[in-house]
Structures are given as C-alpha cells and as structure tokens.
Scaffold this motif. Structure first.
Motif, PDB file in Angstrom:
ATOM      1  N   ALA A 156      -0.805 -10.560 -30.925  1.00 18.96           N
ATOM      2  CA  ALA A 156      -0.395  -9.535 -29.967  1.00 18.96           C
ATOM      3  C   ALA A 156       0.827  -8.787 -30.484  1.00 18.96           C
ATOM      4  CB  ALA A 156      -0.083 -10.168 -28.620  1.00 18.96           C
ATOM      5  N   GLN A 157       0.927  -7.523 -30.117  1.00 21.31           N
ATOM      6  CA  GLN A 157       2.115  -6.744 -30.450  1.00 21.31           C
ATOM      7  C   GLN A 157       3.290  -7.223 -29.604  1.00 21.31           C
ATOM      8  OE1 GLN A 157       2.446  -4.386 -32.861  1.00 21.31           O
ATOM      9  NE2 GLN A 157       0.368  -4.989 -33.455  1.00 21.31           N
ATOM     10  N   PRO A 158       4.426  -7.490 -30.225  1.00 24.48           N
ATOM     11  CA  PRO A 158       5.562  -7.985 -29.445  1.00 24.48           C
ATOM     12  C   PRO A 158       6.038  -6.943 -28.428  1.00 24.48           C
ATOM     13  CG  PRO A 158       6.253  -7.399 -31.680  1.00 24.48           C
ATOM     14  CD  PRO A 158       4.750  -7.311 -31.654  1.00 24.48           C
ATOM     15  N   ALA A 159       6.349  -7.408 -27.237  1.00 22.32           N
ATOM     16  CA  ALA A 159       6.871  -6.540 -26.183  1.00 22.32           C
ATOM     17  C   ALA A 159       7.994  -7.287 -25.494  1.00 22.32           C
ATOM     18  CB  ALA A 159       5.775  -6.176 -25.188  1.00 22.32           C
ATOM     19  N   ALA A 160       8.971  -6.540 -25.007  1.00 22.25           N
ATOM     20  CA  ALA A 160      10.094  -7.165 -24.316  1.00 22.25           C
ATOM     21  C   ALA A 160       9.594  -7.892 -23.077  1.00 22.25           C
ATOM     22  CB  ALA A 160      11.120  -6.105 -23.928  1.00 22.25           C
ATOM     23  N   THR A 161      10.022  -9.120 -22.909  1.00 20.32           N
ATOM     24  CA  THR A 161       9.612  -9.919 -21.758  1.00 20.32           C
ATOM     25  C   THR A 161      10.770 -10.066 -20.775  1.00 20.32           C
ATOM     26  OG1 THR A 161      10.281 -12.032 -22.732  1.00 20.32           O
ATOM     27  CG2 THR A 161       8.058 -11.230 -23.244  1.00 20.32           C
ATOM     28  N   TRP A 162      10.417 -10.426 -19.561  1.00 23.24           N
ATOM     29  CA  TRP A 162      11.442 -10.718 -18.544  1.00 23.24           C
ATOM     30  C   TRP A 162      12.386 -11.800 -19.065  1.00 23.24           C
ATOM     31  CZ3 TRP A 162      11.468  -8.103 -13.827  1.00 23.24           C
ATOM     32  CH2 TRP A 162      10.317  -7.379 -13.503  1.00 23.24           C
TER      33      TRP A 162
ATOM     34  N   ASP B 252      12.642  -4.814 -12.318  1.00 26.05           N
ATOM     35  CA  ASP B 252      12.535  -4.361 -13.705  1.00 26.05           C
ATOM     36  C   ASP B 252      13.684  -4.940 -14.516  1.00 26.05           C
ATOM     37  OD1 ASP B 252      14.785  -2.840 -13.005  1.00 26.05           O
ATOM     38  OD2 ASP B 252      13.624  -0.999 -12.712  1.00 26.05           O
ATOM     39  N   ALA B 253      13.747  -4.566 -15.798  1.00 25.63           N
ATOM     40  CA  ALA B 253      14.765  -5.129 -16.681  1.00 25.63           C
ATOM     41  C   ALA B 253      16.175  -4.760 -16.244  1.00 25.63           C
ATOM     42  CB  ALA B 253      14.516  -4.647 -18.112  1.00 25.63           C
ATOM     43  N   ALA B 254      16.363  -3.518 -15.821  1.00 24.47           N
ATOM     44  CA  ALA B 254      17.698  -3.097 -15.391  1.00 24.47           C
ATOM     45  C   ALA B 254      18.175  -3.934 -14.219  1.00 24.47           C
ATOM     46  CB  ALA B 254      17.683  -1.613 -15.020  1.00 24.47           C
TER      47      ALA B 254
ATOM     48  N   PHE C 274      11.741 -13.944 -11.505  1.00 27.66           N
ATOM     49  CA  PHE C 274      10.942 -12.892 -12.136  1.00 27.66           C
ATOM     50  C   PHE C 274       9.674 -13.508 -12.711  1.00 27.66           C
ATOM     51  CE2 PHE C 274      14.543 -13.993 -14.982  1.00 27.66           C
ATOM     52  CZ  PHE C 274      13.865 -14.640 -15.991  1.00 27.66           C
ATOM     53  N   PRO C 275       8.654 -12.673 -12.983  1.00 20.42           N
ATOM     54  CA  PRO C 275       7.347 -13.197 -13.408  1.00 20.42           C
ATOM     55  C   PRO C 275       7.269 -13.452 -14.907  1.00 20.42           C
ATOM     56  CG  PRO C 275       7.200 -10.844 -13.116  1.00 20.42           C
ATOM     57  CD  PRO C 275       8.603 -11.227 -12.734  1.00 20.42           C
ATOM     58  N   LYS C 276       6.089 -13.864 -15.319  1.00 24.73           N
ATOM     59  CA  LYS C 276       5.777 -14.106 -16.717  1.00 24.73           C
ATOM     60  C   LYS C 276       5.357 -12.792 -17.392  1.00 24.73           C
ATOM     61  CE  LYS C 276       2.382 -16.774 -19.445  1.00 24.73           C
ATOM     62  NZ  LYS C 276       1.268 -17.742 -19.357  1.00 24.73           N
ATOM     63  N   GLY C 277       5.640 -12.675 -18.685  1.00 23.41           N
ATOM     64  CA  GLY C 277       5.052 -11.589 -19.455  1.00 23.41           C
ATOM     65  C   GLY C 277       5.972 -10.430 -19.744  1.00 23.41           C
ATOM     66  N   ALA C 278       5.358  -9.317 -20.157  1.00 25.16           N
ATOM     67  CA  ALA C 278       6.106  -8.115 -20.526  1.00 25.16           C
ATOM     68  C   ALA C 278       6.746  -7.489 -19.299  1.00 25.16           C
ATOM     69  CB  ALA C 278       5.178  -7.114 -21.206  1.00 25.16           C
ATOM     70  N   VAL C 279       7.950  -6.967 -19.463  1.00 27.17           N
ATOM     71  CA  VAL C 279       8.694  -6.457 -18.321  1.00 27.17           C
ATOM     72  C   VAL C 279       8.320  -5.022 -17.964  1.00 27.17           C
ATOM     73  CG1 VAL C 279      10.658  -5.700 -19.703  1.00 27.17           C
ATOM     74  CG2 VAL C 279      11.018  -6.324 -17.320  1.00 27.17           C
ATOM     75  N   GLY C 280       7.895  -4.220 -18.938  1.00 26.08           N
ATOM     76  CA  GLY C 280       7.506  -2.841 -18.637  1.00 26.08           C
ATOM     77  C   GLY C 280       8.704  -1.921 -18.452  1.00 26.08           C
ATOM     78  N   PRO C 281       8.438  -0.618 -18.234  1.00 19.73           N
ATOM     79  CA  PRO C 281       9.515   0.357 -18.070  1.00 19.73           C
ATOM     80  C   PRO C 281      10.285   0.130 -16.766  1.00 19.73           C
ATOM     81  CG  PRO C 281       7.388   1.429 -18.449  1.00 19.73           C
ATOM     82  CD  PRO C 281       7.108   0.001 -18.186  1.00 19.73           C
TER      83      PRO C 281
ATOM     84  N   ARG D 266       5.740  -1.709  -8.916  1.00 24.90           N
ATOM     85  CA  ARG D 266       4.851  -0.712  -9.516  1.00 24.90           C
ATOM     86  C   ARG D 266       3.546  -0.600  -8.728  1.00 24.90           C
ATOM     87  NH1 ARG D 266       6.164   1.504 -13.872  1.00 24.90           N
ATOM     88  NH2 ARG D 266       7.459  -0.245 -14.516  1.00 24.90           N
ATOM     89  N   VAL D 267       3.047  -1.723  -8.254  1.00 27.67           N
ATOM     90  CA  VAL D 267       1.856  -1.701  -7.404  1.00 27.67           C
ATOM     91  C   VAL D 267       2.134  -0.902  -6.139  1.00 27.67           C
ATOM     92  CG1 VAL D 267       0.347  -3.130  -5.960  1.00 27.67           C
ATOM     93  CG2 VAL D 267       0.879  -3.843  -8.293  1.00 27.67           C
ATOM     94  N   CYS D 268       3.285  -1.149  -5.513  1.00 31.42           N
ATOM     95  CA  CYS D 268       3.611  -0.498  -4.244  1.00 31.42           C
ATOM     96  C   CYS D 268       3.787   1.010  -4.394  1.00 31.42           C
ATOM     97  CB  CYS D 268       4.870  -1.124  -3.633  1.00 31.42           C
ATOM     98  SG  CYS D 268       4.609  -2.796  -3.016  1.00 31.42           S
ATOM     99  N   THR D 269       4.445   1.439  -5.443  1.00 34.38           N
ATOM    100  CA  THR D 269       4.637   2.884  -5.616  1.00 34.38           C
ATOM    101  C   THR D 269       3.312   3.583  -5.926  1.00 34.38           C
ATOM    102  OG1 THR D 269       5.281   2.497  -7.932  1.00 34.38           O
ATOM    103  CG2 THR D 269       7.056   2.705  -6.315  1.00 34.38           C
TER     104      THR D 269
END
Length: 601
Positions: A277-283, A415-417, A438-445, A481-484
């Motif tokens: 997998a391509q590395p992505a920033a995680t929580w 989110d990360a911020a 916070f959850p598992k996985g990539a944090v996203g924008p 993100r789901v809610c918005t």
C-alpha cells in the motif's frame, strides 16, 4: 508423501515420519508467507509456532482435548491443521477470522484475542471435566506473545496450581509481544531459558507456585516438543512446558525485523518485505508526532503503553525521551493505576491504548483516576469500527462506558488538526481524567469549521437565511465527513441542515441545547454503540433543558459485528452516507410541521 493439502484433521499427522514433518513445516511456512503477504494478518507469531502446533496436534486429541490459544493471533497453523486452508479471504468478509472462531470449527473453543485470558478458561474447563467425570480429557493452554505479563494470567496460575487438575500450560516464550517483553517475569523467563534442566535456578517461579515445570524445550524441535508434551499429559496434574521459539522463524525478513518481527502486516512484497500500500498519514502518526512536540515543551509529560509501543504511536516519543516512557506489558489495569500514581507525583501521564483494551481497566479509570481527580490523559487508538480484526477489536464501547465516569472529559477529533489541538487541550487539564479518541487508518484532509457557535464548530449550514432549520446534525469525531456529505445531499432535496462538531462530547456542551432550540429535529452520528453513547447523553440534556425536539441517535447496534471492511460495516449499520441520508430523509419528512412540508412539495 503427505502434503499440507492432504491434512484435513489433526489425526492425519499421526502417521508422518520425522523427515515428512520437517518437509511439512517448510511447506506451512511457505504457505503462511505467500498467503499473509496477499491478505495481511499476523505473520511473525505464526511462523514461530509451526513445529509447536504440529507437536501439539500429534500428542493431544483435539477437539476431545481442549486446545486454547492465548493470544489467538498465533492460531493460523492450528487452522490449517484442522481443515481450514483457504486463506484467500483471511480477515475479510466471508473468509477466515484472524483469530480462533467457534463458527469455523469445533477445534476452536474460545474466541480470545484479548491477551492473558486462556489460563482462566483452562482452569474452568479442567474443573468442569473433573465434576463431570471426564478424567481422560486434557486441557492445553498455549500462552505466548507476552500474554504472561498480564495479571489475569497469574490469578489463573494461582488457582490452577491449587486445583491439581490436569492442565498443560504451553509457554510459547519468544521474548516478544509487539515489542520485546518487559518486566521481572520476562527476566525470569530469560534466566530459565539460559540454563539447562540440571542448572535451573532454585527460585523457579512456577515450581514455587506448586506447578510442575518442563523445559526449556527447543520450540522448533518437533521430537523434543512431543516428548515434553507427552510427559506433561501423563502427569495428570498442572504442568508448565516452557518452549523457546523465535518469532518469524524460517523467514529471514521477519527474523531480522527487530522492531516487531513482522508481527501484524498489511499486504506486502514477500521478497522485499515492503508494504504494497502507498503510505498515508494515519491518526496514530499524527498523535505520536504531536506528543513529541508536547514532550519537548513540557517535561512533566510522560507516556505509558501496554506492550504496544509501536502500534499506538509512542515509538517517536520513546526515542526522544527514553526515560519518560513506561511499557508495563499486557497489563492495562496496572497501566491505568500506575498512571494515577504518576499524576500524584506531579507528572501528566498519557496512557495510549487501543479503545477496545480500555474495557479491561474501567475500574481503575473510575476508582483510581476519576475518584482521585487525577490529571491523566487517555489516548484511545482504533476507536469505533475497525473491521478486519473482528468483534473483539472494534473500539465501539468507550463513548458509552466513559459516560458513567464522573468528571471525565472526552474529546473526539474529526481530523489531524483537531487531534493536535485537542491533545493539547487535554493535557492542560490537571484535576480530572481526559480522553482523546480516534479511529484506525488514514486520517485524510482536514475539515475546517465554517464558523463558531459559542464553543461549537459549525461544519455546514444549508439555507443559512432560515431562522429555524430542519435538522441539527451533531457529528462525533471522524463521522464529520459523512455528516457534511449527507447535509449536502439533504440540502439538494430542500432541507435546511446545520452540521456541528462539539469537539468535546463529554460533558454535553450547553451550546448544543441552545442551538437545538432553533431546529426541528436533532440527530447525533457516532461510531459507537447507540446504547448509552453521546446521542443518549444529548437526549437527556435536551429533556432537562425543557426542549421537546426529537433527538435521534445513529450509532452501532448492540451486537458483535463480524470481521469485515470498516466502510461496509458502517453502511450496513446505517452510518454510511447512503444509508444515513435515507434514514434522515424519512425522519425529516415525517417530523417536519405540515406547513414546512407543503413548502417543499
């Protein structure tokens, strides 16, 4: 010559010669590396128990003899030898579980993937066999990957020794959990392993408890293992068989991986060991990096982990401040009570655990931290639905359990911020426990707030000209993100929706009640049980404020979800975009005043 594909039952192993067993061991390792590199899973622990598992199933007669695995992630070879060799869907919907599973096989009696529990099961089973007159049945508990560092295991050993029932305790001593096993127990195991049978230390802990002890045995020598297991079976009393194994054995990349011996992996290239997998920033990484910054600014900040330094993101902090990190082994109860002691000593401890494992220490959170007003921050990784690891690893209870803790404050960053900001806010609290989940996985924008309402972040507001809106959608943490997205879809249908993130979800922010007064319907979306969660707490707060708004809680059902992809499970449980939009559309259509419905038609 019998091959792995010919093995449909453990009894098929009985006829194999020593050279055939060696060949079978090699075939099993090739199978493990090939399969797990495609699907992900626990590789290192299973490479280390190949010979041990073969010997177990040649000496003991499963399922009449009960073979229990602690921790359960070292049971892949056991699955292969009990008729489960289709690993193509490992940890995926419809495929094999990554842990023992009663639904899969009669050879799996318990579904333990929380460590240090199997000896208690073994104690109870052996007592049941005695009371039922089943004297020929044997109970075998394989305990390894650091599980013996858990206090519950020693409570069980204390009782097993006193009972004199025939329990065979197979100590799979590989010196590791996720990281090297720590503490006095680990030191004692190392001392035992460093000496021969005739040179054993006089202070053998197991023998001092009243248990018979055999070993140390080479955990990769099938003949030696069979001899030890046979002697243990014939003893008809509690026996510890101390097996020394190498995590990742037979796969150089795992043997050389000094961090965790390729303990748990995603899909990877079996030649290079590199992730596919391509590395992505995680929580987890965001938290770990921010804690290092906080540690630089504040010398009072210390960290604790329960044998999971790398998985919970504390490795960078440990590298920067090695004397300010405490790995207590698989002992969450002790970690929390010890943190209360650190707080009493004018430090601010950060206890980083998976959300599912905090369940094990709820009494300490209540009575040792909250009762004493201790400034301890809990960071709960893998909160909410995690999916692949199955029911025991979903962190879906914390928002409900922690509602019962007086004085506790709970943050759910979106989110990360917000992870960075809310971690800092949590560490500023010195007189009460705080939680950041916070959850598992990539944090996203990041998801910036459009505005503030008192202390609330407003993430979306459709039809802002309306004095009274249709729906107040309260987003908890990573559900933002789901809610918005759902708000945008509802707006296209003519509904006026406000989405807010309260950031701190316990205690209930009074601003939510104030904002709710300007909305027809209130809905809370949380990656947690509906029972007793944030939605329940807000509903009670609205009633106490004299508001009659319908307050709907959208969360997880009171059930143990199967192992499956996180997004798939969330959609099935009504927390995906499509499912949530449909539910809210139906609710709004039925709850809005007639005059409002007429303007929409």
């Amino acid at each position: 010559m019998m091959r792995l594909a010919d093995i449909t039952s453990p009894r098929d192993l009985r006829s194999l010669t020593p050279p055939e067993l060696v060949r079978l061991s090699k075939e099993i390792r090739v199978f493990l590396i090939d399969s797990v590199s495609r699907t992900g899973g626990h590789l290192g622990p299973n490479l280390g128990v190949v010979e041990l598992t073969l010997a177990l199933h040649r000496v003991f007669d499963s399922p009449s003899d009960r073979v229990l695995w602690d921790t359960g992630h070292q049971s892949y070879v056991h699955k292969m030898l009990t008729g489960r060799q289709d690993f193509s869907g490992l940890r995926k919907e419809g495929g094999l579980s990554g842990y023992p599973s009663r639904a899969e096989s009669v050879h799996d009696l318990i579904e333990n993937s929380h460590a240090s529990t199997a000896l208690s099961y073994a104690d109870g089973l052996a007592k049941a066999h005695r009371l039922r007159g089943e004297s020929e049945r044997c109970v075998v508990a394989v305990i390894g990957d650091g599980a013996l560092t858990g206090g519950m295991a020693w409570e069980a050993l204390n009782n097993i020794a006193a009972s004199a029932n025939p329990v065979v305790i197979v100590l799979n001593d590989n010196g590791h959990s996720y990281a090297p096993t720590v503490g006095g127990i680990a030191d004692h195991m190392a001392e035992l392993a460093a000496t021969g049978t005739d040179e054993r230390p006089k202070g053998n802990l197991f023998e001092n408890l009243g248990l018979s002890y055999l070993g140390p045995v080479d955990g990769h020598d099938i003949a030696a293992l069979e001899a030890a297991f046979g002697a243990a079976r014939e003893a008809k009393r509690p026996v510890v068989v101390h097996c020394r194994t190498r995590k990742g054995n037979g796969y150089p990349l795992a043997e050389q991986d000094t961090r965790d011996h390729l303990h748990a992996v995603g899909s990877f290239d079996p030649v290079t060991g590199q992730s596919a997998a391509q590395p992505a920033a995680t929580w987890t990484q965001v938290f770990g990096d921010e804690l290092v910054r906080l540690g630089t600014e504040r010398p009072d900040v210390v960290a604790l982990t329960a044998a999971m330094l790398h998985p919970v993101g504390l490795a960078p902090f440990a590298k920067a401040f090695p004397d300010r990190v405490f790995d207590v082994g698989i002992a969450e109860q002790h970690a929390v009570a010890s943190a209360a002691g650190l707080a009493a000593g004018d430090l601010h401890p950060v206890v980083a655990v998976y959300a599912t494992f905090l369940n094990r220490a709820m009494d300490q959170v209540l009575m040792d931290v909250a009762l004493h007003g201790a400034g301890v921050t809990f960071v709960l990784d893998r909160a909410g639905i995690t999916g692949d690891d199955g029911p025991s690893h979903n962190g879906m209870w914390d928002l409900s359990l922690l509602q019962a803790v007086p004085g506790l404050r709970l943050a759910a960053p979106r989110d990360a911020a917000q992870v960075r900001a809310q971690l800092r806010e949590a560490l500023d609290v010195r007189d009460a426990p705080t939680v950041v989940r916070f959850p598992k996985g990539a944090v996203g924008p990041d998801i910036p707030a459009l505005a503030r309402f008192r202390t609330l972040d407003v993430l979306a507001r459709t039809m802002p000209h309306r004095e009274r809106c249709d729906l107040l959608l309260v987003s908890v943490g990573a559900m933002a993100r789901v809610c918005t997205t759902v708000a945008e879809r509802l707006a296209a249908l003519g509904f006026a929706v406000t989405v807010v993130d309260p950031r701190w979800v316990k205690p209930v922010d009074e601003a939510l009640c104030e904002l709710a007064a300007d909305h027809e319907v209130v809905a809370v979306v949380e990656d947690n049980l509906r029972v007793g969660g944030v939605g329940s707490a807000l509903s009670q707060a609205l009633r106490e404020a004299g508001l009659a708004n319908p307050c709907l809680a959208y969360g997880l059902p009171l059930a143990f979800p199967r192992h499956c992809a996180r997004d798939r499970l969330l959609e099935e449980m009504g927390l995906g975009v499509t499912a949530l939009e449909q539910q809210l559309r139906d609710v709004l259509t039925s709850h809005l005043p007639l005059s409002r419905r007429m303007t929409m038609t």
